[in-house]
Design an enzyme around this catalytic site. Structure first.
Site, PDB file in Angstrom:
ATOM      1  N   HIS A   1      66.787 -40.800   5.715  1.00 39.83           N
ATOM      2  CA  HIS A   1      65.598 -39.962   5.609  1.00 39.83           C
ATOM      3  C   HIS A   1      65.432 -39.479   4.172  1.00 39.83           C
ATOM      4  CE1 HIS A   1      68.796 -36.987   5.709  1.00 39.83           C
ATOM      5  NE2 HIS A   1      67.935 -36.068   5.303  1.00 39.83           N
TER       6      HIS A   1
ATOM      7  N   ASP B   1      64.184 -35.742   2.220  1.00 40.01           N
ATOM      8  CA  ASP B   1      64.034 -34.332   2.561  1.00 40.01           C
ATOM      9  C   ASP B   1      62.583 -33.908   2.349  1.00 40.01           C
ATOM     10  OD1 ASP B   1      66.708 -34.155   3.173  1.00 40.01           O
ATOM     11  OD2 ASP B   1      67.289 -33.434   1.186  1.00 40.01           O
TER      12      ASP B   1
ATOM     13  N   HIS C   1      68.245 -40.956   1.762  1.00 43.21           N
ATOM     14  CA  HIS C   1      69.694 -40.874   1.800  1.00 43.21           C
ATOM     15  C   HIS C   1      70.166 -40.845   3.248  1.00 43.21           C
ATOM     16  CE1 HIS C   1      67.889 -36.857   1.442  1.00 43.21           C
ATOM     17  NE2 HIS C   1      68.887 -36.399   2.179  1.00 43.21           N
TER      18      HIS C   1
ATOM     19  N   ARG D   1      84.490 -34.622   6.998  1.00 37.06           N
ATOM     20  CA  ARG D   1      83.658 -34.262   5.840  1.00 37.06           C
ATOM     21  C   ARG D   1      82.744 -33.122   6.233  1.00 37.06           C
ATOM     22  NH1 ARG D   1      78.379 -36.237   4.167  1.00 37.06           N
ATOM     23  NH2 ARG D   1      78.019 -35.681   1.981  1.00 37.06           N
TER      24      ARG D   1
END
Length: 319
Positions: A194, A196, A251, A261
């Site tokens: 996607h 942002d 990203h 993570r």
């Protein structure tokens, strides 16, 4: 809900590129030019010497890991709906129309009142995830975002260098803070492709790889974690306000098979009624007309959450 399954990355094309790292302590005019260049070419860069104290970062990361260590039943109590965005805790979904993947998150509205309300309920240790920890981090990253946006305006030659910052430091700003927690998961899977929708994103992660950006369809570039840096990416609104000169980078996340993570993202957004349009200085011989019609953040936000994650939203507002 329309969902997409995570993709295996075994057969995808992954390339290694030295992405820009910009030292904010250097001469201001040089820094401004480097930021503009990175925003045009990549829509992404890292910043170092950002002057955010390490203890503010450490406290925030500790608070996040403390929260995700809670029992699932306790975390699930913190889910709520707000203006088409699911604030609080969520698991295995990104938005209402997003990918399904191995991720859990905590999404906070950036307002002081919301942070104060939720901070009293989400920590095993009352001295940890308190209002002062989250608000100190929010204030620090917002200040850094404003500094970067002012440098962008200077580098673009816009006389009013606060033209972008006034949106996100407005009392009614719709900015968000989001913790993402990715547990170890073999094999490596990629999901969440996607861009942002907001103006700018500042991202911090623990020293575990997992972020990838795409400069063209089908070509993915890993972003190596840097403990000294914040990652910055251009959002859809900034692409509009620069008349397409800056690129809103796509990203995604990739799971790690051995280590968990966690990333913390600040999404700088304007008030809902803010009018989004490129300033006159962005109409140039290279771009002689406005590429996008004027719209409000409320309009764009509604379009964002009505589409499946990964669909192109910005083209809906092209002239």
């Amino acid at each position: 809900m329309v969902v997409a399954s995570p993709n295996s990355i075994q057969t995808e094309k992954i390339v290694s590129i030295n992405l820009p790292t910009i030292d904010l302590s250097k001469e201001r005019a040089t820094v401004a030019k480097l930021i503009v260049k990175a925003s045009e070419e990549y829509g992404f860069f890292n910043v170092i010497n950002h002057r955010i104290p390490q203890h503010i970062i450490d406290n925030m990361e500790e608070a996040g890991f403390d929260f995700f260590a809670k029992p699932a039943s306790q975390k699930a109590k913190l889910a709520s709906n707000y203006d088409s965005v699911r604030l609080g805790y969520g698991c295995k979904n990104i938005g209402f129309n997003g990918d399904v993947g191995e991720v859990e998150y905590l999404l906070l509205n950036g307002s002081a009142s919301h942070i104060s309300k939720i901070s009293t309920t989400i920590s095993n240790d009352p001295s940890n995830f308190r209002y002062r920890v989250v608000s100190a981090y929010r204030d620090a990253v917002e200040e850094l975002a404003c500094e970067i946006l002012e440098l962008m305006a200077e580098g673009l030659g816009v006389p009013n260098t606060s033209i972008f910052t006034t949106f996100i430091n407005h009392p009614d700003s719709d900015s968000l803070l989001r913790f993402n927690h990715y547990p170890p998961l073999p094999p490596s899977l990629a999901f969440g492709d996607h861009s942002d929708p907001q103006i700018i994103t500042l991202l911090r992660s623990n020293p575990v790889s997992g972020l990838q950006i795409s400069l063209q369809h089908g070509l993915w570039i890993p972003v190596l974690p840097d403990p000294k840096a914040f990652s910055v990416n251009v959002g859809d609104l900034l692409q509009v306000m620069t008349n397409g000169r800056f690129v809103s980078v796509r990203h995604r996340a990739v799971t790690n098979s051995e280590k968990a993570r966690m990333s913390i993202a600040y999404f700088g957004a304007p008030p809902l009624n803010a009018c989004i349009v490129a300033p006159p200085e962005m109409v140039t011989p290279e771009r002689p007309s406005l590429l996008f019609r004027a719209f409000t953040w409320a309009e764009y936000k509604k379009a964002t959450y009505s589409l499946r994650l990964g669909d192109t939203r910005i083209d809906l507002f092209r002239n």
